[in-house]
Scaffold this motif. Structure first.
Motif, PDB file in Angstrom:
ATOM      1  N   GLN A  14       0.831  -1.203   0.000  1.00 35.47           N
ATOM      2  CA  GLN A  14       0.000   0.000   0.000  1.00 35.47           C
ATOM      3  C   GLN A  14       0.868   1.257   0.000  1.00 35.47           C
ATOM      4  OE1 GLN A  14      -3.215   0.083  -0.410  1.00 35.47           O
ATOM      5  NE2 GLN A  14      -3.396   2.302  -0.205  1.00 35.47           N
ATOM      6  N   GLN A  15       1.932   1.267   0.797  1.00 33.33           N
ATOM      7  CA  GLN A  15       2.838   2.420   0.812  1.00 33.33           C
ATOM      8  C   GLN A  15       3.512   2.611  -0.533  1.00 33.33           C
ATOM      9  OE1 GLN A  15       5.507   1.710   4.064  1.00 33.33           O
ATOM     10  NE2 GLN A  15       4.308   2.991   5.476  1.00 33.33           N
ATOM     11  N   LEU A  16       3.941   1.505  -1.156  1.00 31.57           N
ATOM     12  CA  LEU A  16       4.570   1.593  -2.478  1.00 31.57           C
ATOM     13  C   LEU A  16       3.592   2.168  -3.502  1.00 31.57           C
ATOM     14  CD1 LEU A  16       6.997   1.007  -4.296  1.00 31.57           C
ATOM     15  CD2 LEU A  16       6.029  -1.274  -4.673  1.00 31.57           C
ATOM     16  N   ALA A  17       2.359   1.709  -3.472  1.00 30.55           N
ATOM     17  CA  ALA A  17       1.347   2.219  -4.407  1.00 30.55           C
ATOM     18  C   ALA A  17       1.091   3.700  -4.174  1.00 30.55           C
ATOM     19  CB  ALA A  17       0.056   1.426  -4.263  1.00 30.55           C
ATOM     20  N   GLN A  18       1.056   4.114  -2.917  1.00 33.97           N
ATOM     21  CA  GLN A  18       0.839   5.532  -2.616  1.00 33.97           C
ATOM     22  C   GLN A  18       2.017   6.382  -3.070  1.00 33.97           C
ATOM     23  OE1 GLN A  18      -0.007   5.579   1.582  1.00 33.97           O
ATOM     24  NE2 GLN A  18      -2.215   5.401   1.253  1.00 33.97           N
TER      25      GLN A  18
END
Length: 115
Positions: A14-18
């Motif tokens: 999720q952090q990578l996608a954000q």
């Protein structure tokens, strides 16, 4: 009815996608700002020519505006058509080949006719 499987992202995913979304948005806003800046510079050059400011002859303004237009077309194709992302190699190849042929073929015929 078919069973629907929901994939839940891990916090790291999720952090990578954000981060990727933020970078993409920042790049889009920067390119949009650059397009606006180039457009404003072009318009101000034309206004300076119309106001008879020294150094802004049509022989200077026309090539510069054409250069700015070419830069804007290239940046718009590359960023706003998402050509900067992975997996767009084949469309990039076709677009750049078309642009190259679109430049070389008229140049060839102009050279043949004028020489």
């Amino acid at each position: 009815m078919a069973d629907i499987q929901v994939y839940k992202r891990t916090p790291a995913e999720q952090q990578l996608a954000q981060r990727r979304a933020k970078k993409s948005m920042r790049d889009q806003v920067m390119m949009f700002s650059l397009m606006i800046f180039l457009t404003l510079v072009s318009f101000s050059m034309v206004v300076a020519h119309e106001a008879d400011v020294i150094g802004f002859s049509k022989y200077f303004i026309i090539p510069v505006i054409m250069l700015f237009a070419a830069v804007q077309v290239g940046l718009q194709l590359y960023y706003f058509m998402h050509m900067s992302e992975k997996g767009h190699g084949i469309p990039q190849m076709f677009m750049f080949t078309g642009a190259l042929l679109g430049f070389l073929i008229p140049l060839t015929f102009v050279t043949i006719v004028w020489w």
